[in-house]
Design an enzyme around this catalytic site. Structure first.
Site, mmCIF file in Angstrom:
data_model
loop_
_atom_site.group_PDB
_atom_site.id
_atom_site.type_symbol
_atom_site.label_atom_id
_atom_site.label_comp_id
_atom_site.label_asym_id
_atom_site.label_seq_id
_atom_site.Cartn_x
_atom_site.Cartn_y
_atom_site.Cartn_z
ATOM 1 N N SER A 1 47.745 34.287 37.311
ATOM 2 C CA SER A 1 48.152 35.469 36.271
ATOM 3 C C SER A 1 49.311 34.941 35.535
ATOM 4 O O SER A 1 50.086 34.287 36.139
ATOM 5 C CB SER A 1 48.382 36.690 37.183
ATOM 6 O OG SER A 1 47.363 37.387 37.289
ATOM 7 N N ILE B 1 42.334 35.886 38.448
ATOM 8 C CA ILE B 1 43.172 36.743 37.929
ATOM 9 C C ILE B 1 43.092 38.376 38.540
ATOM 10 O O ILE B 1 42.200 38.986 38.442
ATOM 11 C CB ILE B 1 43.107 36.924 36.386
ATOM 12 C CG1 ILE B 1 43.232 35.577 35.705
ATOM 13 C CG2 ILE B 1 43.873 38.105 35.732
ATOM 14 C CD1 ILE B 1 42.664 35.622 34.298
ATOM 15 N N ASP C 1 36.278 36.754 47.570
ATOM 16 C CA ASP C 1 37.494 35.827 47.433
ATOM 17 C C ASP C 1 38.193 35.703 48.838
ATOM 18 O O ASP C 1 38.360 36.611 49.439
ATOM 19 C CB ASP C 1 38.359 36.955 46.411
ATOM 20 C CG ASP C 1 39.578 36.325 45.940
ATOM 21 O OD1 ASP C 1 39.465 34.993 45.879
ATOM 22 O OD2 ASP C 1 40.534 36.877 45.313
#
Ligand code: G3H
Ligand code: 13P
Ligand code: ZN
Length: 326
Positions: free
Chosen positions: A231, A272, A96
């Protein structure tokens, strides 16, 4: 020289088939961040229970935290755990917000099946050149690559952006064509962390810029789009944290309805992290507040892991539409 490990030997998959299916059937694959064993166990338990494919993602700082040499074995363990629970599911291990070619290469050579090269803070031409360099290397190993255009407000792995810059749709076609990326993260109003918007009392969060997303979809039809900072900052967990001694005033996220709408578009991956952090923190605070003498980590990390598994199952079933796809 360190021994190289490739994802095919760990039982992992890259994101190509995941995205093809998600695009065709109108849902988004969940990408949950993890840093440790309990998070990994919670995510796998929730995804197996909901029969969802999953992208396990690790930021550069999470990789350091977990230890780079341990990660491929954790990921192989996740594959074995899913099988042992009775339902093998497609699992990708993804970097990520990779911030350099060297980091992407190190991940590719140590078991990652997918990497993000985040050149979103660079001038357009430099972002393209860096992304292209990573794609050229990654594709030789059948590793998929996510690029990013536009900047999200909030923290992107140690880089803090005060203000977001929406993706400019007119740049997308050239970026995708020139770099050969497999998916593209865009900025349409989401942001990282648990404090996504500064709102006045009674004010609703601003809607996402679906007009920008639609423009992008027209320019690169059928191309997988990624939403970061997605989120919901689930109010029940924030309330629980505050109830048991925490202090998270003004925490606010993206509404579930906005996310459901996004899953019906070219958005194939939804990131998330914060919701998982909140679920675990709420559970840990509850145990420690109700039983102040507790000092066995299993007795607070166990409930935290369960809370994360429940959150993941709920998200897959009720928001992302990724449940029952395996
Ligand atoms: O987008 C960033 C992720 O939430 C990871 O954050 O750098 O604190 O691991 P981190
Ligand atoms: P959240 O902070 O909204 O969970 O976003 C996580 C993310 O985008 C990881 O890359
Ligand atoms: Zn992100």
């Amino acid at each position: 020289m360190k021994r190289k490990i490739y994802y095919q030997d760990l039982g992992l998959v890259n994101t190509s088939d995941m995205f093809r299916q998600a695009m065709q059937d109108g849902y988004a694959v969940p990408a949950y961040n993890f840093n440790n064993m309990e998070q990994l166990q919670g995510i796998i338990t929730g995804c197996v229970a909901s029969l969802s494919p999953v992208i396990l993602q690790v930021s550069g700082s999470a990789r350091k935290y977990a230890h780079p040499a341990l990660l491929p074995h954790l990921a192989a363990g996740a594959v074995a755990m899913a099988e042992d629970l009775g339902h093998p599911i497609p699992i990708a291990l993804h970097l990520d917000h990779g911030n350099s070619f060297e980091l992407c290469r190190a991940c590719i050579e140590s078991g990652f099946s997918s990497v993000m090269i985040d050149g979103s803070h660079l001038p357009f031409e430099e972002n393209m050149a860096l992304t292209r360099q990573v794609v050229d290397f990654a594709h030789d190993f059948d590793v998929t690559v996510e690029g990013e255009l536009g900047v999200l407000a909030g923290i992107e792995d140690e880089v803090v952006a005060e203000k977001s810059h929406f993706t400019q749709p007119e740049e997308v076609e050239e970026f995708v064509g020139h770099t050969g990326v497999d998916s593209l993260a865009i900025s349409i109003g989401t942001s990282h962390g648990a404090y996504k918007f500064k709102l006045q009392p009674g004010e609703d969060p601003p809607p996402l810029r679906f007009d920008i997303l639609e423009d992008i979809e027209k320019r690169v039809p059928g191309f997988p789009i990624v939403l970061h900072g997605a989120s919901a900052v689930m109010p029940a967990y924030v309330a629980m944290i505050n109830q048991y001694g925490g202090r998270m005033d003004d925490a606010v996220g993206i509404s579930e309805d906005q996310l459901r709408r996004a899953t019906q578009s070219a958005v194939c991956k939804i990131n998330i992290d914060s919701d998982g952090r909140l679920a675990m923190t709420a559970a840990i605070r509850k145990v420690l507040s109700e039983t102040p003498g507790e000092f066995d980590p299993r007795n607070y990390l166990g409930p935290a892991r369960e809370a994360l598994a429940d959150m993941v199952k709920y998200k897959n079933e009720k928001v992302l539409g990724s449940a029952n796809r395996v």
